[in-house]
Design a protein around this motif. Structure first.
Motif, PDB file in Angstrom:
ATOM      1  N   LYS A   2       0.869  -1.229  -0.032  1.00 15.29           N
ATOM      2  CA  LYS A   2       0.103  -0.042   0.009  1.00 15.29           C
ATOM      3  C   LYS A   2       0.828   1.231   0.046  1.00 15.29           C
ATOM      4  O   LYS A   2       2.133   1.384   0.498  1.00 15.29           O
ATOM      5  CB  LYS A   2      -0.840  -0.002   1.244  1.00 15.29           C
ATOM      6  N   ARG A   3       0.282   2.217  -0.621  1.00 16.68           N
ATOM      7  CA  ARG A   3       1.114   3.549  -0.636  1.00 16.68           C
ATOM      8  C   ARG A   3       0.849   4.192   0.501  1.00 16.68           C
ATOM      9  O   ARG A   3      -0.114   4.054   1.069  1.00 16.68           O
ATOM     10  CB  ARG A   3       0.545   4.397  -1.780  1.00 16.68           C
ATOM     11  N   ASP A   4       1.706   5.043   1.066  1.00 13.83           N
ATOM     12  CA  ASP A   4       1.455   5.858   2.272  1.00 13.83           C
ATOM     13  C   ASP A   4       0.722   6.604   1.960  1.00 13.83           C
ATOM     14  O   ASP A   4       0.478   7.504   1.092  1.00 13.83           O
ATOM     15  CB  ASP A   4       2.972   6.374   2.528  1.00 13.83           C
ATOM     16  N   PRO A   5      -0.394   6.846   3.051  1.00 17.57           N
ATOM     17  CA  PRO A   5      -1.693   7.771   3.009  1.00 17.57           C
ATOM     18  C   PRO A   5      -1.078   9.316   3.230  1.00 17.57           C
ATOM     19  O   PRO A   5      -1.666  10.171   2.208  1.00 17.57           O
ATOM     20  CB  PRO A   5      -2.467   7.584   4.162  1.00 17.57           C
ATOM     21  N   VAL A   6       0.017   9.599   3.575  1.00 17.64           N
ATOM     22  CA  VAL A   6       0.470  10.890   3.824  1.00 17.64           C
ATOM     23  C   VAL A   6       0.748  11.325   2.153  1.00 17.64           C
ATOM     24  O   VAL A   6       0.640  12.409   1.861  1.00 17.64           O
ATOM     25  CB  VAL A   6       1.596  10.920   4.933  1.00 17.64           C
ATOM     26  N   ARG A   7       1.477  10.471   1.578  1.00 17.32           N
ATOM     27  CA  ARG A   7       2.107  10.929   0.522  1.00 17.32           C
ATOM     28  C   ARG A   7       0.903  10.970  -0.601  1.00 17.32           C
ATOM     29  O   ARG A   7       1.002  12.022  -1.457  1.00 17.32           O
ATOM     30  CB  ARG A   7       2.924   9.763  -0.240  1.00 17.32           C
TER      31      ARG A   7
END
Length: 53
Positions: A2-7
């Protein structure tokens, strides 16, 4: 992976606001998840707009 939510949020919101919301999320004892951070971002933006009026 999963991609970092902050990014993900950095592409839609200013960096300072995303970092502030992420830190507030951690301070509240919550996990940094897209929903938690985005709710805080909406609150931060709404409160800043009300202060300008």
């Amino acid at each position: 992976m999963k991609r970092d939510p902050v990014r993900k949020l950095l592409s839609r919101y200013p960096r300072v606001l995303v970092i502030k919301a992420a830190l507030m999320t951690l301070k509240n004892g919550q996990k940094i998840e897209m929903d938690n951070v985005e709710k805080l971002l909406d609150n931060i933006i709404r409160n800043s707009e009300e202060g300008r009026e």
